[in-house]
Design an enzyme around this catalytic site. Sequence first.
Site, PDB file in Angstrom:
ATOM      1  N   ASP A  75       0.871  -1.179   0.000  1.00 43.12           N
ATOM      2  CA  ASP A  75       0.000   0.000   0.000  1.00 43.12           C
ATOM      3  C   ASP A  75       0.908   1.228   0.000  1.00 43.12           C
ATOM      4  O   ASP A  75       1.124   1.862   1.023  1.00 43.12           O
ATOM      5  CB  ASP A  75      -0.876  -0.034   1.254  1.00 43.12           C
ATOM      6  CG  ASP A  75      -2.047   0.926   1.176  1.00 43.12           C
ATOM      7  OD1 ASP A  75      -2.268   1.509   0.097  1.00 43.12           O
ATOM      8  OD2 ASP A  75      -2.740   1.097   2.192  1.00 43.12           O
ATOM      9  N   ARG A  83       4.519   3.018   2.987  1.00 47.92           N
ATOM     10  CA  ARG A  83       5.024   1.864   3.725  1.00 47.92           C
ATOM     11  C   ARG A  83       6.528   1.713   3.472  1.00 47.92           C
ATOM     12  O   ARG A  83       7.264   1.322   4.359  1.00 47.92           O
ATOM     13  CB  ARG A  83       4.307   0.575   3.293  1.00 47.92           C
ATOM     14  CG  ARG A  83       2.786   0.677   3.225  1.00 47.92           C
ATOM     15  CD  ARG A  83       2.148   1.165   4.499  1.00 47.92           C
ATOM     16  NE  ARG A  83       0.699   1.258   4.379  1.00 47.92           N
ATOM     17  CZ  ARG A  83      -0.058   2.140   5.007  1.00 47.92           C
ATOM     18  NH1 ARG A  83       0.486   3.030   5.820  1.00 47.92           N
ATOM     19  NH2 ARG A  83      -1.368   2.151   4.849  1.00 47.92           N
ATOM     20  N   ARG A 145      -5.210  12.097  -0.174  1.00 46.04           N
ATOM     21  CA  ARG A 145      -4.954  10.890  -0.957  1.00 46.04           C
ATOM     22  C   ARG A 145      -5.596  10.989  -2.337  1.00 46.04           C
ATOM     23  O   ARG A 145      -5.286  10.190  -3.230  1.00 46.04           O
ATOM     24  CB  ARG A 145      -5.482   9.663  -0.218  1.00 46.04           C
ATOM     25  CG  ARG A 145      -4.859   9.465   1.159  1.00 46.04           C
ATOM     26  CD  ARG A 145      -5.606   8.414   1.959  1.00 46.04           C
ATOM     27  NE  ARG A 145      -5.472   7.089   1.379  1.00 46.04           N
ATOM     28  CZ  ARG A 145      -6.243   6.053   1.678  1.00 46.04           C
ATOM     29  NH1 ARG A 145      -7.241   6.203   2.552  1.00 46.04           N
ATOM     30  NH2 ARG A 145      -6.040   4.883   1.116  1.00 46.04           N
ATOM     31  N   LYS A 175      -8.093   2.433  -6.898  1.00 49.30           N
ATOM     32  CA  LYS A 175      -9.054   2.301  -5.804  1.00 49.30           C
ATOM     33  C   LYS A 175      -9.757   3.628  -5.542  1.00 49.30           C
ATOM     34  O   LYS A 175      -9.306   4.670  -6.024  1.00 49.30           O
ATOM     35  CB  LYS A 175      -8.327   1.806  -4.541  1.00 49.30           C
ATOM     36  CG  LYS A 175      -7.209   2.750  -4.052  1.00 49.30           C
ATOM     37  CD  LYS A 175      -6.399   2.126  -2.937  1.00 49.30           C
ATOM     38  CE  LYS A 175      -5.343   3.074  -2.408  1.00 49.30           C
ATOM     39  NZ  LYS A 175      -4.469   2.453  -1.401  1.00 49.30           N
ATOM     40  N   HIS A 176     -10.883   3.672  -4.812  1.00 49.24           N
ATOM     41  CA  HIS A 176     -11.632   2.594  -4.175  1.00 49.24           C
ATOM     42  C   HIS A 176     -12.985   2.536  -4.876  1.00 49.24           C
ATOM     43  O   HIS A 176     -13.832   3.388  -4.621  1.00 49.24           O
ATOM     44  CB  HIS A 176     -11.847   2.876  -2.697  1.00 49.24           C
ATOM     45  CG  HIS A 176     -10.575   3.155  -1.918  1.00 49.24           C
ATOM     46  ND1 HIS A 176      -9.963   4.388  -1.889  1.00 49.24           N
ATOM     47  CD2 HIS A 176      -9.824   2.349  -1.152  1.00 49.24           C
ATOM     48  CE1 HIS A 176      -8.883   4.327  -1.117  1.00 49.24           C
ATOM     49  NE2 HIS A 176      -8.771   3.097  -0.655  1.00 49.24           N
ATOM     50  N   HIS A 188     -12.755   2.190   7.742  1.00 49.53           N
ATOM     51  CA  HIS A 188     -12.008   1.402   8.717  1.00 49.53           C
ATOM     52  C   HIS A 188     -12.812   1.226  10.010  1.00 49.53           C
ATOM     53  O   HIS A 188     -12.609   0.270  10.753  1.00 49.53           O
ATOM     54  CB  HIS A 188     -10.673   2.081   9.062  1.00 49.53           C
ATOM     55  CG  HIS A 188      -9.684   2.076   7.943  1.00 49.53           C
ATOM     56  ND1 HIS A 188      -9.629   3.079   7.003  1.00 49.53           N
ATOM     57  CD2 HIS A 188      -8.713   1.180   7.613  1.00 49.53           C
ATOM     58  CE1 HIS A 188      -8.663   2.806   6.143  1.00 49.53           C
ATOM     59  NE2 HIS A 188      -8.089   1.669   6.485  1.00 49.53           N
ATOM     60  N   ASP A 260     -10.836  -4.213  -0.627  1.00 48.27           N
ATOM     61  CA  ASP A 260     -10.128  -3.486   0.417  1.00 48.27           C
ATOM     62  C   ASP A 260      -9.981  -4.444   1.606  1.00 48.27           C
ATOM     63  O   ASP A 260     -10.522  -5.560   1.604  1.00 48.27           O
ATOM     64  CB  ASP A 260     -10.911  -2.231   0.808  1.00 48.27           C
ATOM     65  CG  ASP A 260     -10.004  -1.126   1.348  1.00 48.27           C
ATOM     66  OD1 ASP A 260      -8.847  -1.419   1.719  1.00 48.27           O
ATOM     67  OD2 ASP A 260     -10.453   0.038   1.413  1.00 48.27           O
TER      68      ASP A 260
END
Length: 549
Positions: A75, A83, A145, A175-176, A188, A260
């Site tokens: 990701d 990351r 984002r 995405k998404h 989340h 996801d």
Amino acid sequence: MTTFASGTDTLTRDALTVLQPGFTGTTAPDWLLRRLGEGLASVGLFGRNIASPGQLAALTAQLRAERDDVLVAIDEEGGDVTRLEVRTGSSFPGNHALGAVDDVELTEQVALELGRRLAACGVNLNWAPSADVNSNPANPVIGVRSFGADTGLVARHTAAYVTGLQAAGVAACTKHFPGHGDTAVDSHHALPRIDADLSVLQSRELVPFRAAIAAGSRAVMSAHILVPALDPDRPATLSRRILTGLLREELGYDGLIVTDGMEMQAIAATYGIERGSVLAIAAGADAICVGGGLADDDTVRRLRDALVSAVRSGELSEERLADAANRVRELAEWTAAAAASRTVSPAASGPVTVSPANGLNGSNTSNGPAGTGGASGTGATGVTGGAGAADGSGGAGGTAAGADVGLVAARRALTVTRSAAYTPLTEAPYVAALTPVANIAVGDETPWGVAAELARLFPGTGTGSFSGEDAGASALAAAAGRPLVAVVRDEHRHPWMAAALDTLLAARPDTVVVEMGVPQSAPRGALHIATHGAARVCGQAAAEAIAGE
């Protein structure tokens, strides 16, 4: 070629093949290697798995020693969601900064360089880019984002990003789907709902995905959102109407559909990860992403067994599971062919040519009345260029060919509003970071702000983090008369943050304000800098502007 463990039947192998699990640690655990031998075809990496590029390359080599065609996913959006550089902050600005520059060639070049670095470490699938149109300023999880709130802009930059990333041999996962931008809930934590009618969805949310498909995006990630105009009963990840009827049949997409993270509460708290995974594959998903929060062999076993049991009970057709597994293998074949056709090493990426900057002096500028910078900021007398240069050199930092393309992009993304009385810093300031709670996608382990970069320019720079009702008063006391820099992130979403700035500016009108989120609020302060993201390079570009470089 990979030799599968004897005794693993086709159904079980297919069930393992469609999983994209994570794990803990910086080396592959025995259970993961064993599952790769049994049919697991993908592994997801997170910040906890990465210590350095060399360590990451060794890890991916360890995985490929067990299965040579394994999909290694990450990701890595750049910007706030990194990351690869989780402990330092990203060398690349995120989507919102690239959208602010609005140079599609630059976006493609940034994605290409990011892809080269991933490929050099053995990563071949990136869960990026975000193609969400950030139409709701209150969105708590997309924000910077996204490339922006303009549909056309998001579409053209999504396509450019896909093109650049895949030119490096790394599969893009756009995405998404069908679009997470018009939400005020973070999936989340709960199940968001988008109540836009079909005509709005067609003209706004779906446009960037059409562009991504046209650009050849090898994968698309579904969103855990309820969109009643498309399916009033099930979230997109579990909806056959959306994944098969809309994405496959109407939009003509033939690549891999990835969910996801199934442990996100939008699914886990409503359906559970086992049933959710069965419903997702039945709806048309081909790969189950799990492992951000659940990262162990027990999770893999539970999901494998749930899929096998669903086939044996007739709830999930064996043909659908086999089709999903075949799409995973097809993507693995593409990545293997891409790797074979390129020789990628950390030193092989070379310089990247950056086209001339858009806008005055290489920065993004507002188009409002002269003297306001496009918004009515207290004492603002105009908007000038950031640290960039009109010839594309990136200003202080040398030529574009010699400078890092991420830093060049971050410099060009700055929107700088100066008051007539502002003069660049000449002594070490105090940096007050007005710090909101980070969303899970971004995480709280990645540093952000301008203090570290200013400290390199002005040794002795002080800093502190402040939040809540007394943030402004506490920051004033800590500054103790030193030049003051206030760093905010989405001021418009946090009333306490706006109130803290009120307090600071009332007492210290010379305060420099750096907005590292979506610059929705009007610029204010002696100097206001909108970085359009909190990547490390965005902080560096802002520090240069504060210092007058």
